[in-house]
Design a protein around this motif. Sequence first.
Motif, PDB file in Angstrom:
ATOM      1  N   ASP A 355      27.620  43.833  49.035  1.00 14.31           N
ATOM      2  CA  ASP A 355      28.854  44.602  49.176  1.00 14.31           C
ATOM      3  C   ASP A 355      29.531  44.158  50.471  1.00 14.31           C
ATOM      4  O   ASP A 355      28.854  43.923  51.474  1.00 14.31           O
ATOM      5  CB  ASP A 355      28.564  46.098  49.237  1.00 14.31           C
ATOM      6  CG  ASP A 355      29.770  46.874  49.753  1.00 14.31           C
ATOM      7  OD1 ASP A 355      30.744  46.999  49.003  1.00 14.31           O
ATOM      8  OD2 ASP A 355      29.725  47.300  50.931  1.00 14.31           O
ATOM      9  N   CYS A 356      30.863  44.046  50.447  1.00 17.73           N
ATOM     10  CA  CYS A 356      31.569  43.521  51.615  1.00 17.73           C
ATOM     11  C   CYS A 356      32.235  44.588  52.471  1.00 17.73           C
ATOM     12  O   CYS A 356      32.877  44.255  53.462  1.00 17.73           O
ATOM     13  CB  CYS A 356      32.624  42.502  51.174  1.00 17.73           C
ATOM     14  SG  CYS A 356      32.019  40.822  51.326  1.00 17.73           S
ATOM     15  N   ASN A 357      32.113  45.869  52.110  1.00 22.00           N
ATOM     16  CA  ASN A 357      32.700  46.930  52.922  1.00 22.00           C
ATOM     17  C   ASN A 357      34.196  46.766  53.111  1.00 22.00           C
ATOM     18  O   ASN A 357      34.768  47.182  54.117  1.00 22.00           O
ATOM     19  CB  ASN A 357      31.994  47.002  54.293  1.00 22.00           C
ATOM     20  CG  ASN A 357      32.300  48.285  55.036  1.00 22.00           C
ATOM     21  OD1 ASN A 357      32.731  48.277  56.177  1.00 22.00           O
ATOM     22  ND2 ASN A 357      32.108  49.413  54.373  1.00 22.00           N
ATOM     23  N   ASP A 358      34.854  46.164  52.142  1.00 25.94           N
ATOM     24  CA  ASP A 358      36.319  46.037  52.170  1.00 25.94           C
ATOM     25  C   ASP A 358      36.808  46.008  50.732  1.00 25.94           C
ATOM     26  O   ASP A 358      36.350  45.200  49.918  1.00 25.94           O
ATOM     27  CB  ASP A 358      36.734  44.754  52.895  1.00 25.94           C
ATOM     28  CG  ASP A 358      38.249  44.619  52.983  1.00 25.94           C
ATOM     29  OD1 ASP A 358      38.869  45.469  53.663  1.00 25.94           O
ATOM     30  OD2 ASP A 358      38.798  43.694  52.374  1.00 25.94           O
ATOM     31  N   ARG A 359      37.689  46.917  50.407  1.00 29.22           N
ATOM     32  CA  ARG A 359      38.251  47.039  49.059  1.00 29.22           C
ATOM     33  C   ARG A 359      37.177  47.280  47.994  1.00 29.22           C
ATOM     34  O   ARG A 359      37.397  47.005  46.825  1.00 29.22           O
ATOM     35  CB  ARG A 359      39.061  45.792  48.688  1.00 29.22           C
ATOM     36  CG  ARG A 359      40.344  45.574  49.486  1.00 29.22           C
ATOM     37  CD  ARG A 359      41.198  44.511  48.847  1.00 29.22           C
ATOM     38  NE  ARG A 359      41.572  44.922  47.497  1.00 29.22           N
ATOM     39  CZ  ARG A 359      41.928  44.074  46.523  1.00 29.22           C
ATOM     40  NH1 ARG A 359      41.913  42.764  46.757  1.00 29.22           N
ATOM     41  NH2 ARG A 359      42.277  44.519  45.340  1.00 29.22           N
ATOM     42  N   GLY A 360      36.027  47.778  48.391  1.00 26.58           N
ATOM     43  CA  GLY A 360      34.968  48.040  47.418  1.00 26.58           C
ATOM     44  C   GLY A 360      34.534  46.789  46.685  1.00 26.58           C
ATOM     45  O   GLY A 360      34.312  46.809  45.475  1.00 26.58           O
ATOM     46  N   MET A 361      34.391  45.688  47.424  1.00 23.94           N
ATOM     47  CA  MET A 361      34.043  44.416  46.791  1.00 23.94           C
ATOM     48  C   MET A 361      32.539  44.309  46.567  1.00 23.94           C
ATOM     49  O   MET A 361      31.757  44.412  47.498  1.00 23.94           O
ATOM     50  CB  MET A 361      34.526  43.246  47.640  1.00 23.94           C
ATOM     51  CG  MET A 361      34.415  41.891  46.918  1.00 23.94           C
ATOM     52  SD  MET A 361      32.830  41.088  47.178  1.00 23.94           S
ATOM     53  CE  MET A 361      33.178  40.192  48.673  1.00 23.94           C
ATOM     54  N   PHE A 459      33.578  41.834  41.945  1.00 20.39           N
ATOM     55  CA  PHE A 459      34.260  42.984  41.362  1.00 20.39           C
ATOM     56  C   PHE A 459      34.779  43.888  42.481  1.00 20.39           C
ATOM     57  O   PHE A 459      34.161  43.993  43.539  1.00 20.39           O
ATOM     58  CB  PHE A 459      33.293  43.761  40.457  1.00 20.39           C
ATOM     59  CG  PHE A 459      32.514  42.878  39.515  1.00 20.39           C
ATOM     60  CD1 PHE A 459      33.028  42.541  38.281  1.00 20.39           C
ATOM     61  CD2 PHE A 459      31.269  42.358  39.880  1.00 20.39           C
ATOM     62  CE1 PHE A 459      32.312  41.712  37.410  1.00 20.39           C
ATOM     63  CE2 PHE A 459      30.553  41.537  39.031  1.00 20.39           C
ATOM     64  CZ  PHE A 459      31.077  41.207  37.797  1.00 20.39           C
ATOM     65  N   TYR A 460      35.896  44.575  42.213  1.00 18.11           N
ATOM     66  CA  TYR A 460      36.529  45.422  43.231  1.00 18.11           C
ATOM     67  C   TYR A 460      36.665  46.855  42.726  1.00 18.11           C
ATOM     68  O   TYR A 460      37.140  47.100  41.619  1.00 18.11           O
ATOM     69  CB  TYR A 460      37.906  44.873  43.609  1.00 18.11           C
ATOM     70  CG  TYR A 460      37.844  43.567  44.354  1.00 18.11           C
ATOM     71  CD1 TYR A 460      37.817  43.534  45.749  1.00 18.11           C
ATOM     72  CD2 TYR A 460      37.780  42.361  43.664  1.00 18.11           C
ATOM     73  CE1 TYR A 460      37.750  42.327  46.438  1.00 18.11           C
ATOM     74  CE2 TYR A 460      37.708  41.149  44.347  1.00 18.11           C
ATOM     75  CZ  TYR A 460      37.690  41.141  45.726  1.00 18.11           C
ATOM     76  OH  TYR A 460      37.621  39.953  46.417  1.00 18.11           O
ATOM     77  N   VAL A 461      36.210  47.786  43.546  1.00 14.22           N
ATOM     78  CA  VAL A 461      36.433  49.211  43.304  1.00 14.22           C
ATOM     79  C   VAL A 461      37.283  49.687  44.484  1.00 14.22           C
ATOM     80  O   VAL A 461      36.791  50.289  45.435  1.00 14.22           O
ATOM     81  CB  VAL A 461      35.099  49.981  43.219  1.00 14.22           C
ATOM     82  CG1 VAL A 461      35.352  51.455  42.914  1.00 14.22           C
ATOM     83  CG2 VAL A 461      34.181  49.366  42.166  1.00 14.22           C
ATOM     84  N   ASP A 462      38.564  49.370  44.413  1.00 16.46           N
ATOM     85  CA  ASP A 462      39.481  49.539  45.547  1.00 16.46           C
ATOM     86  C   ASP A 462      40.159  50.901  45.479  1.00 16.46           C
ATOM     87  O   ASP A 462      40.945  51.170  44.563  1.00 16.46           O
ATOM     88  CB  ASP A 462      40.525  48.419  45.526  1.00 16.46           C
ATOM     89  CG  ASP A 462      41.352  48.369  46.799  1.00 16.46           C
ATOM     90  OD1 ASP A 462      41.240  49.308  47.614  1.00 16.46           O
ATOM     91  OD2 ASP A 462      42.113  47.403  46.964  1.00 16.46           O
ATOM     92  N   PHE A 463      39.865  51.777  46.449  1.00 20.18           N
ATOM     93  CA  PHE A 463      40.464  53.109  46.458  1.00 20.18           C
ATOM     94  C   PHE A 463      41.986  53.047  46.558  1.00 20.18           C
ATOM     95  O   PHE A 463      42.686  53.924  46.046  1.00 20.18           O
ATOM     96  CB  PHE A 463      39.900  53.930  47.618  1.00 20.18           C
ATOM     97  CG  PHE A 463      38.471  54.349  47.411  1.00 20.18           C
ATOM     98  CD1 PHE A 463      37.954  54.571  46.144  1.00 20.18           C
ATOM     99  CD2 PHE A 463      37.623  54.517  48.501  1.00 20.18           C
ATOM    100  CE1 PHE A 463      36.643  54.959  45.964  1.00 20.18           C
ATOM    101  CE2 PHE A 463      36.305  54.907  48.329  1.00 20.18           C
ATOM    102  CZ  PHE A 463      35.811  55.126  47.050  1.00 20.18           C
ATOM    103  N   ALA A 464      42.498  52.010  47.218  1.00 23.34           N
ATOM    104  CA  ALA A 464      43.950  51.886  47.338  1.00 23.34           C
ATOM    105  C   ALA A 464      44.594  51.694  45.971  1.00 23.34           C
ATOM    106  O   ALA A 464      45.743  52.102  45.754  1.00 23.34           O
ATOM    107  CB  ALA A 464      44.300  50.716  48.254  1.00 23.34           C
ATOM    108  N   ASP A 465      43.865  51.079  45.044  1.00 22.67           N
ATOM    109  CA  ASP A 465      44.378  50.889  43.683  1.00 22.67           C
ATOM    110  C   ASP A 465      44.012  52.055  42.767  1.00 22.67           C
ATOM    111  O   ASP A 465      44.748  52.363  41.826  1.00 22.67           O
ATOM    112  CB  ASP A 465      43.805  49.599  43.077  1.00 22.67           C
ATOM    113  CG  ASP A 465      44.322  48.356  43.777  1.00 22.67           C
ATOM    114  OD1 ASP A 465      45.407  48.429  44.385  1.00 22.67           O
ATOM    115  OD2 ASP A 465      43.628  47.321  43.726  1.00 22.67           O
TER     116      ASP A 465
END
Length: 478
Positions: A355-361, A459-465
């Motif tokens: 996990d990259c701790n940015d944009r839920g990557m 894969f991205y689990v981006d809260f902003a989106d």
Amino acid sequence: MVEHRARKLGLGAYLNAVAIGAAHALGAKAMIGTSGTKDGQHLFHERFGFRCVEGTRRHVEHYTEDVVIMFHDVEAGAGEYHELVTRMRGEFPELAAVEHAPAVALSHRRPHELHGNADTTAWQPVLLTPTVAADREALQRLLDSGRVREVHDTIDAQIDELVRSREPWLPPHEDLTRRKHEQLGGLTDWEYGTWVFYPWSQRLVHVLPREEFRLVRTDRNRGKIERPQQRSLLGRRIGVIGLSVGNSAAVTFALEGIGGRFKLADFDEFGLSNLNRLRAGVHHLGVNKAVISARQMFEIDPYLDIEIFTDGLTRQNLDEFTDGLDLVVEECDTPYAKIAAREAARRRGIPVVMDCNDRGMLDVERFDQEPNRPLLHGLIGDVTADELETLSKQQKVDLILAMVDAERISPELRASFGELGRTLSSWPQLASGVALGGALTAEAARRILLGAECVSGRFYVDFADLITPATNTARSSV
């Protein structure tokens, strides 16, 4: 079993002789068991008087070899090891009665190691079983020593939960006295289960025996993770590299029962600035992060098997760390460790999640399914860990940007690059992102280890989106 590094020392012969001698001393007429055949194990057992039972040879895929049932007739003797077995038979009563021997195989520290005050460097609990004489004496010495700051005993309530987890149809207010009495099997409440001493907090906690403890602790996973799946997950060994962001993953895995054995690697000590995202307290300042994580995990499940590597992942310990792993969670900041861990995982066919701790990557590399897959999806080219020593500082920064795919990072993280070393001391990270990372890596790990769908990719689990007016499913009609 004899560890690979300890073979060729004659230990196997003594282990067999002690087992057979014990059976003879206990009055057994016969012994029966299974043996692999790949390396001639069955031939080794035949030297002790065992014989293969005809028609029982079967191929077992899990062991990638044929397995055969073997039979030993006590009256027929112990073959060429007859003298050794006879000697072990005579010594067995004395061996079994030695009170200073380790009390239970699960004990992480032996009773004689109980001394002194609170241990600020300790990370392993002491497990004591009152029905074992040596443990009972060690428990009394511990209570007399003044080291115990708090005794926490809720065993009666735990047995209540155990009964209800086995019989969930029971009425809520039904008297469980008879069932509890049956569960105790003639023992007193104090004698039942395990007493766990945590040296770093000086707490003594009374818990159910291992199998019952885990049955109750994961009872509310059922419906999503069923008991056979729970047992399968607990049989896996997981390596976590980098216990800052990785702390969230390790603790989530322990909570959810993903893995029963762990290897944790981090060279760094917990600092004040880590308190913005790592679940710890001010009393942990200056403590190695792997130590902190191991303590937290043992406080969730004292029966876990954990190894720690406080030098982090290095050239010297790379093979030792990755040996025997079923999954690697990579969460470190060091480019060498990131690449070296993946090179080793690819050689051994171990899947890697990050996990990259940015944009839920979330990053998944299924080296168990794709042994020739390029590292990090080919984003870094064919650079190797050994080549990193020749790279300049700027080249290493460019490599990290390639790893995280600079075109897809959040605007905030992108803007921070130019401020590192000027107005920012390090990469910006938030507790919410770290917590999400623990959840994402746990979801991926559970799917991989249980054989559910989880392909290689990013894969991205981006809260902003995800949290926007357009995604709101409860729009007001006003």
